[in-house]
Design an enzyme around this catalytic site. Sequence first.
Site, PDB file in Angstrom:
ATOM      1  N   ASP A 102       0.847  -1.198   0.000  1.00 18.65           N
ATOM      2  CA  ASP A 102       0.000   0.000   0.000  1.00 18.65           C
ATOM      3  C   ASP A 102       0.879   1.243   0.000  1.00 18.65           C
ATOM      4  O   ASP A 102       2.043   1.193   0.413  1.00 18.65           O
ATOM      5  CB  ASP A 102      -0.875   0.023   1.268  1.00 18.65           C
ATOM      6  CG  ASP A 102      -1.997  -1.017   1.224  1.00 18.65           C
ATOM      7  OD1 ASP A 102      -2.213  -1.638   0.175  1.00 18.65           O
ATOM      8  OD2 ASP A 102      -2.652  -1.190   2.263  1.00 18.65           O
TER       9      ASP A 102
ATOM     10  N   ARG B  19      -1.370  -0.367  -8.676  1.00 17.34           N
ATOM     11  CA  ARG B  19      -2.757  -0.023  -8.351  1.00 17.34           C
ATOM     12  C   ARG B  19      -2.886   1.503  -8.314  1.00 17.34           C
ATOM     13  O   ARG B  19      -2.226   2.161  -7.515  1.00 17.34           O
ATOM     14  CB  ARG B  19      -3.110  -0.584  -6.967  1.00 17.34           C
ATOM     15  CG  ARG B  19      -4.477  -0.148  -6.444  1.00 17.34           C
ATOM     16  CD  ARG B  19      -4.583  -0.260  -4.904  1.00 17.34           C
ATOM     17  NE  ARG B  19      -4.331  -1.597  -4.433  1.00 17.34           N
ATOM     18  CZ  ARG B  19      -3.789  -1.870  -3.228  1.00 17.34           C
ATOM     19  NH1 ARG B  19      -3.439  -0.900  -2.399  1.00 17.34           N
ATOM     20  NH2 ARG B  19      -3.590  -3.105  -2.860  1.00 17.34           N
TER      21      ARG B  19
HETATM   22  P1  FAD Z   1     -14.644   8.581  -4.630  1.00 18.49           P
HETATM   23  O1  FAD Z   1     -13.940   9.646  -5.393  1.00 18.49           O
HETATM   24  O2  FAD Z   1     -14.607   8.632  -3.129  1.00 18.49           O
HETATM   25  O3  FAD Z   1     -16.143   8.532  -5.079  1.00 18.49           O
HETATM   26  C1  FAD Z   1     -16.480   8.610  -6.466  1.00 18.49           C
HETATM   27  C2  FAD Z   1     -17.766   7.869  -6.728  1.00 18.49           C
HETATM   28  O4  FAD Z   1     -17.611   6.468  -6.411  1.00 18.49           O
HETATM   29  C3  FAD Z   1     -18.934   8.325  -5.895  1.00 18.49           C
HETATM   30  O5  FAD Z   1     -19.541   9.495  -6.429  1.00 18.49           O
HETATM   31  C4  FAD Z   1     -19.835   7.096  -5.982  1.00 18.49           C
HETATM   32  O6  FAD Z   1     -20.474   7.052  -7.233  1.00 18.49           O
HETATM   33  C5  FAD Z   1     -18.832   5.947  -5.893  1.00 18.49           C
HETATM   34  N1  FAD Z   1     -18.640   5.547  -4.494  1.00 18.49           N
HETATM   35  C6  FAD Z   1     -17.597   5.825  -3.701  1.00 18.49           C
HETATM   36  N2  FAD Z   1     -17.768   5.289  -2.465  1.00 18.49           N
HETATM   37  C7  FAD Z   1     -18.976   4.688  -2.489  1.00 18.49           C
HETATM   38  C8  FAD Z   1     -19.746   3.966  -1.527  1.00 18.49           C
HETATM   39  N3  FAD Z   1     -19.307   3.786  -0.281  1.00 18.49           N
HETATM   40  N4  FAD Z   1     -20.927   3.464  -1.881  1.00 18.49           N
HETATM   41  C9  FAD Z   1     -21.405   3.660  -3.148  1.00 18.49           C
HETATM   42  N5  FAD Z   1     -20.726   4.337  -4.101  1.00 18.49           N
HETATM   43  C10 FAD Z   1     -19.533   4.846  -3.776  1.00 18.49           C
HETATM   44  N6  FAD Z   1      -5.450   5.014  -0.799  1.00 18.49           N
HETATM   45  C11 FAD Z   1      -4.145   5.261  -0.528  1.00 18.49           C
HETATM   46  O7  FAD Z   1      -3.773   6.426  -0.326  1.00 18.49           O
HETATM   47  N7  FAD Z   1      -3.231   4.226  -0.449  1.00 18.49           N
HETATM   48  C12 FAD Z   1      -3.581   2.935  -0.716  1.00 18.49           C
HETATM   49  O8  FAD Z   1      -2.725   2.027  -0.654  1.00 18.49           O
HETATM   50  C13 FAD Z   1      -4.941   2.659  -1.055  1.00 18.49           C
HETATM   51  N8  FAD Z   1      -5.337   1.406  -1.363  1.00 18.49           N
HETATM   52  C14 FAD Z   1      -6.624   1.205  -1.807  1.00 18.49           C
HETATM   53  C15 FAD Z   1      -6.998  -0.065  -2.262  1.00 18.49           C
HETATM   54  C16 FAD Z   1      -8.267  -0.259  -2.797  1.00 18.49           C
HETATM   55  C17 FAD Z   1      -8.639  -1.614  -3.312  1.00 18.49           C
HETATM   56  C18 FAD Z   1      -9.202   0.837  -2.879  1.00 18.49           C
HETATM   57  C19 FAD Z   1     -10.573   0.671  -3.477  1.00 18.49           C
HETATM   58  C20 FAD Z   1      -8.839   2.070  -2.397  1.00 18.49           C
HETATM   59  C21 FAD Z   1      -7.574   2.280  -1.851  1.00 18.49           C
HETATM   60  N9  FAD Z   1      -7.189   3.525  -1.383  1.00 18.49           N
HETATM   61  C22 FAD Z   1      -5.873   3.762  -1.069  1.00 18.49           C
HETATM   62  C23 FAD Z   1      -8.206   4.593  -1.135  1.00 18.49           C
HETATM   63  C24 FAD Z   1      -8.345   5.567  -2.303  1.00 18.49           C
HETATM   64  O9  FAD Z   1      -7.203   6.383  -2.372  1.00 18.49           O
HETATM   65  C25 FAD Z   1      -9.586   6.465  -2.142  1.00 18.49           C
HETATM   66  O10 FAD Z   1      -9.457   7.224  -0.979  1.00 18.49           O
HETATM   67  C26 FAD Z   1     -10.906   5.715  -2.069  1.00 18.49           C
HETATM   68  O11 FAD Z   1     -10.928   4.594  -2.909  1.00 18.49           O
HETATM   69  C27 FAD Z   1     -12.055   6.651  -2.486  1.00 18.49           C
HETATM   70  O12 FAD Z   1     -11.951   7.025  -3.845  1.00 18.49           O
HETATM   71  P2  FAD Z   1     -12.824   6.320  -5.006  1.00 18.49           P
HETATM   72  O13 FAD Z   1     -12.065   6.451  -6.282  1.00 18.49           O
HETATM   73  O14 FAD Z   1     -13.167   4.937  -4.595  1.00 18.49           O
HETATM   74  O15 FAD Z   1     -14.184   7.125  -5.127  1.00 18.49           O
END
Ligand code: FAD
Length: 275
Positions: A104, A155
């Site tokens: 991560d 990722r």
């Molecule tokens: P967002 O920009 O939060 O949301 C965009 C859209 O996605 C929303 O408008 C909605 O349509 C949909 N959505 C989002 N959340 C939901 C929900 N709960 N229910 C329904 N719809 C939803 N961050 C790091 O800094 N370091 C890491 O190592 C790291 N690893 C990760 C590994 C994985 C598998 C994932 C999924 C995320 C990881 N993250 C990590 C977190 C990432 O950086 C984001 O903070 C987080 O994923 C939120 O961004 P998003 O792109 O999912 O969507």
Amino acid sequence: MIPPIANNFVAGETAAEALDHVEELNARGVKGILNLLGEHYEDRADADADAEAYIDLAEGLARRDLDGCISVKPSQIGLEVGDDAFEENLARIVEAADCFVWVDMEDHDTVDVTLDAFERHARETDGNVGVCVQANLRRTGETLERLADCPGKVRLVKGAYDPPAEIAYTEKSKVDEMYREYLTYMFEEFDDGIAVGSHDPAMTDLARELHEEHGTPFEIQMLTGVRESAQFELAEEYEVYQYIPYGSKWFSYFYRRIRERKQNALFALRAVVGS
Ligand code: FAD
């Protein structure tokens, strides 16, 4: 015991529960990425204990013949004790684990040491290691250029930390724009090893379009408890992994999910009331 309201976002407190969760997902076509909750350890013994736990976890995946891998946080396996502790524990895990190992990405000041360690292990294992990169960091374009010819997976996420504005995009719309730009670059320049770490339908749709255009293989990764029905639907056509946190330190993780998105609290509450 984990209260039902937090239960949606974590797979239990023990490794056995986490492995059971992977088994259930596998039966529905989704693979697992296991993450033992824990970070910012300042004591070497804590870091060593979690490194050992990851090795046992990988052994559990292999023993139960499950389709899954592990994802470790640098500060969980020793980065705040010292670079040596982190590198020794990562080397131990990569050497012993009979599965793919993700690293991560944490705070912006850990990027260099994390990328260096990733690159070394990715080259030594011929790509059995992956790293996360954050679209909100201004340096990520250069990072992706550096990683384009490196074996292993990358990722792409939007970024869960709050880096200072001099080195990061702080407007959500700008982060989304950069995510699109970086994802496009990855599909153009990477031969494989692209992981789309996002719940955003706009980003997963873009990945699907880019895959159609370039044919580059990719996988979608989402968290436990978030858009799970979409995960199962996408898995009918694409490779989908669920990132599965588990362990006794579930509270701060749950709190972060709620802070990130208020609807998560309502969603969790509905799941409890409805159950
Ligand atoms: P967002 O920009 O939060 O949301 C965009 C859209 O996605 C929303 O408008 C909605 O349509 C949909 N959505 C989002 N959340 C939901 C929900 N709960 N229910 C329904 N719809 C939803 N961050 C790091 O800094 N370091 C890491 O190592 C790291 N690893 C990760 C590994 C994985 C598998 C994932 C999924 C995320 C990881 N993250 C990590 C977190 C990432 O950086 C984001 O903070 C987080 O994923 C939120 O961004 P998003 O792109 O999912 O969507």
